[in-house]
Design an enzyme around this catalytic site. Structure first.
Site, PDB file in Angstrom:
ATOM      1  N   LYS A 290     -32.122 -20.168 -49.385  1.00 55.69           N
ATOM      2  CA  LYS A 290     -31.065 -19.171 -49.203  1.00 55.69           C
ATOM      3  C   LYS A 290     -31.262 -18.031 -50.204  1.00 55.69           C
ATOM      4  O   LYS A 290     -32.267 -17.352 -50.138  1.00 55.69           O
ATOM      5  CB  LYS A 290     -29.702 -19.856 -49.333  1.00 55.69           C
ATOM      6  CG  LYS A 290     -29.601 -21.208 -48.571  1.00 55.69           C
ATOM      7  CD  LYS A 290     -29.627 -21.067 -47.072  1.00 55.69           C
ATOM      8  CE  LYS A 290     -29.790 -22.394 -46.348  1.00 55.69           C
ATOM      9  NZ  LYS A 290     -28.861 -23.440 -46.700  1.00 55.69           N
TER      10      LYS A 290
ATOM     11  N   TYR B 150     -21.612 -29.254 -47.297  1.00 55.11           N
ATOM     12  CA  TYR B 150     -22.687 -28.819 -46.400  1.00 55.11           C
ATOM     13  C   TYR B 150     -23.013 -29.969 -45.435  1.00 55.11           C
ATOM     14  O   TYR B 150     -23.081 -31.134 -45.843  1.00 55.11           O
ATOM     15  CB  TYR B 150     -23.912 -28.438 -47.239  1.00 55.11           C
ATOM     16  CG  TYR B 150     -25.122 -28.139 -46.402  1.00 55.11           C
ATOM     17  CD1 TYR B 150     -25.221 -26.951 -45.696  1.00 55.11           C
ATOM     18  CD2 TYR B 150     -26.166 -29.053 -46.308  1.00 55.11           C
ATOM     19  CE1 TYR B 150     -26.325 -26.685 -44.915  1.00 55.11           C
ATOM     20  CE2 TYR B 150     -27.277 -28.787 -45.531  1.00 55.11           C
ATOM     21  CZ  TYR B 150     -27.347 -27.607 -44.831  1.00 55.11           C
ATOM     22  OH  TYR B 150     -28.439 -27.350 -44.053  1.00 55.11           O
TER      23      TYR B 150
HETATM   24  C1  LIG Z   1     -28.785 -24.793 -46.527  1.00 54.23           C
HETATM   25  C2  LIG Z   1     -28.024 -25.577 -47.529  1.00 54.23           C
HETATM   26  C3  LIG Z   1     -28.481 -26.822 -47.981  1.00 54.23           C
HETATM   27  C4  LIG Z   1     -29.749 -27.452 -47.436  1.00 54.23           C
HETATM   28  O1  LIG Z   1     -30.863 -26.727 -47.804  1.00 54.23           O
HETATM   29  P1  LIG Z   1     -32.268 -26.774 -47.001  1.00 54.23           P
HETATM   30  O2  LIG Z   1     -33.105 -25.876 -47.815  1.00 54.23           O
HETATM   31  O3  LIG Z   1     -32.002 -26.314 -45.608  1.00 54.23           O
HETATM   32  O4  LIG Z   1     -32.719 -28.202 -47.047  1.00 54.23           O
HETATM   33  C5  LIG Z   1     -27.739 -27.471 -48.934  1.00 54.23           C
HETATM   34  N1  LIG Z   1     -26.583 -26.960 -49.419  1.00 54.23           N
HETATM   35  C6  LIG Z   1     -26.110 -25.780 -49.001  1.00 54.23           C
HETATM   36  C7  LIG Z   1     -24.829 -25.270 -49.566  1.00 54.23           C
HETATM   37  C8  LIG Z   1     -26.802 -25.047 -48.036  1.00 54.23           C
HETATM   38  O5  LIG Z   1     -26.309 -23.879 -47.620  1.00 54.23           O
END
Ligand SMILES: *Cc1c(COP(=O)(O)O)cnc(C)c1O
Length: 384
Positions: A202, A105
């Site tokens: 997510k 990421y």
């Molecule tokens: C979005 C995401 C992150 C970061 O998360 P935030 O909540 O935006 O800080 C880390 N790892 C993965 C795989 C992601 O999709």
């Protein structure tokens, strides 16, 4: 029936919820209070304050997430990046070395390549697909190994069982970012990982209305991470905690629907003459389909695909579709579409990007919970 013997759908609704119910409330109330009356707590970390991560909304989420992940303990944080940075800064001390999967990421990749050196931390990137090379990259000061359940945007599936075995053989802390799988499709702690991290922004929350994170693992390690979080300060706000608790209740329904919908869309795209390539671990043509099938209960709602022809065709497709919203992020109820070359991976030199397999015309789709037939019809029209 004990909570630990409940199935995950039941745990999503009931695990961690306070009993007796507060004032009889069926849903966990919002505890909009930063601080709590002193109750004789003996240490700084026990004082009940939002930043010390021990208020009612936080404690309920910790218990629910631990039940979902099958771990002894869990901690919620202000974002996925807060969970990742706090965890790594707990596990690693100045002078230590980390082995990390090569296609991470973007935020994590930047943390490791731009910020780690300032903390006197070293990192080497491994090809997580094949165990052969890892031993040669091991150093006497290697402390941990860090991977992701599925990579973004190519949906590669690392040899996760080998990561666990390798970590155990060499005394490393094994850490996985499980955001893309969610505990519905994969439970890393049960597979032997020490720590499982989520961007709860997510799938866990699932409604694109908060930023949050989580880490699950053994009680002792999570307590150390909590103390570090109390110092670094990335604690979850009570209103976001309420929304996360509410969003979590439908996780199984959402993710299973998204698994099915994404697989149907991947199959449709793979069979379409305008599409050059589809990346989705649920397709038999995915190079690690067998591995993904043995690891995961489902393949998630994210896929990527490349249209034949120039990048302008991908942009035109993104303009023509009516249901997907062109926006970053993933894992929510809305179907979202991005072109990684101009968004998540725009910071990379074009040659580096192409070497990673992220072509100019590659599109990433996070399938939401809309009717699959509507999405298929929408794509059919836009491709025409
Ligand atoms: C979005 C995401 C992150 C970061 O998360 P935030 O909540 O935006 O800080 C880390 N790892 C993965 C795989 C992601 O999709």
């Amino acid at each position: 029936m004990s909570e630990s013997s409940m199935r995950i759908e039941t745990k999503l609704v009931h695990a961690g919820e306070p009993l007796p119910r507060i004032a009889g409330a069926v849903e966990m109330p919002i505890f909009q209070s930063a601080t709590y009356e002193y109750g004789g707590e003996g240490s700084y970390h026990d004082v009940r304050y939002l930043r010390t991560n021990n208020t009612p909304s936080q404690l309920a989420l910790h218990a629910k997430l631990a039940a979902l992940e099958g771990s002894q303990a869990a901690l919620v944080t202000a974002s996925g990046m807060a969970a990742i940075s706090t965890t790594l800064l707990t596990v690693l001390s100045a002078g230590d070395h980390l082995l990390a999967q090569s296609c991470l990421y973007g935020g994590t990749h930047d943390l490791l390549t731009r910020d780690f050196a300032n903390f006197a931390l070293a990192v080497d990137f491994i090809d997580a697909d094949r165990r052969d090379g890892w031993q040669a990259q091991l150093r006497p000061n290697t402390r941990a190994i860090y991977v992701e359940a599925m990579t973004n945007p190519l949906l590669q599936v690392a040899d996760l069982n080998a990561v666990v075995e390798f970590a155990r053989a060499h005394g490393l802390v094994s850490i996985i970012d499980n955001t893309f799988a969610s505990p519905i499709n994969f439970r890393p702690i049960e597979a032997g990982f020490d720590l499982s991290i989520h961007s709860a922004t997510k799938y866990l929350n699932g409604h694109a209305d908060i930023v949050a994170g989580a880490v699950a693992g053994g009680a002792e390690l999570i307590e150390r991470i909590r103390h570090k979080a109390n110092h670094l300060g990335g604690s979850l706000d009570p209103h976001a905690a309420f929304l996360l608790g509410r969003g979590l209740k439908t996780l199984a329904l959402r993710v299973r629907y998204q698994n099915d919908s994404a697989l149907r869309i991947a199959r449709f795209l793979e069979g379409h003459p305008a599409v050059a390539r589809v990346n989705y671990a649920g397709l038999e043509t995915h190079p690690r389909h067998a591995r993904a099938r043995s690891l995961f209960a489902g393949f998630g709602g994210v896929l990527s695909f490349e249209l034949k022809g120039p990048a302008s065709g991908a942009d035109e497709f993104a303009r023509k579709v009516r249901i997907p919203i062109v926006a970053p992020s993933l894992g929510g109820v809305h179907t979202l579409l991005t072109r990684p070359a101009t968004t998540s991976h725009a910071g990379l030199a074009r040659e580096d990007r192409l070497r990673l397999g992220i072509g100019d015309a590659l599109l990433r789709l996070s399938v939401g919970i809309e009717a699959t037939e509507d999405l298929l019809e929408d794509f059919e029209e836009a491709l025409r």
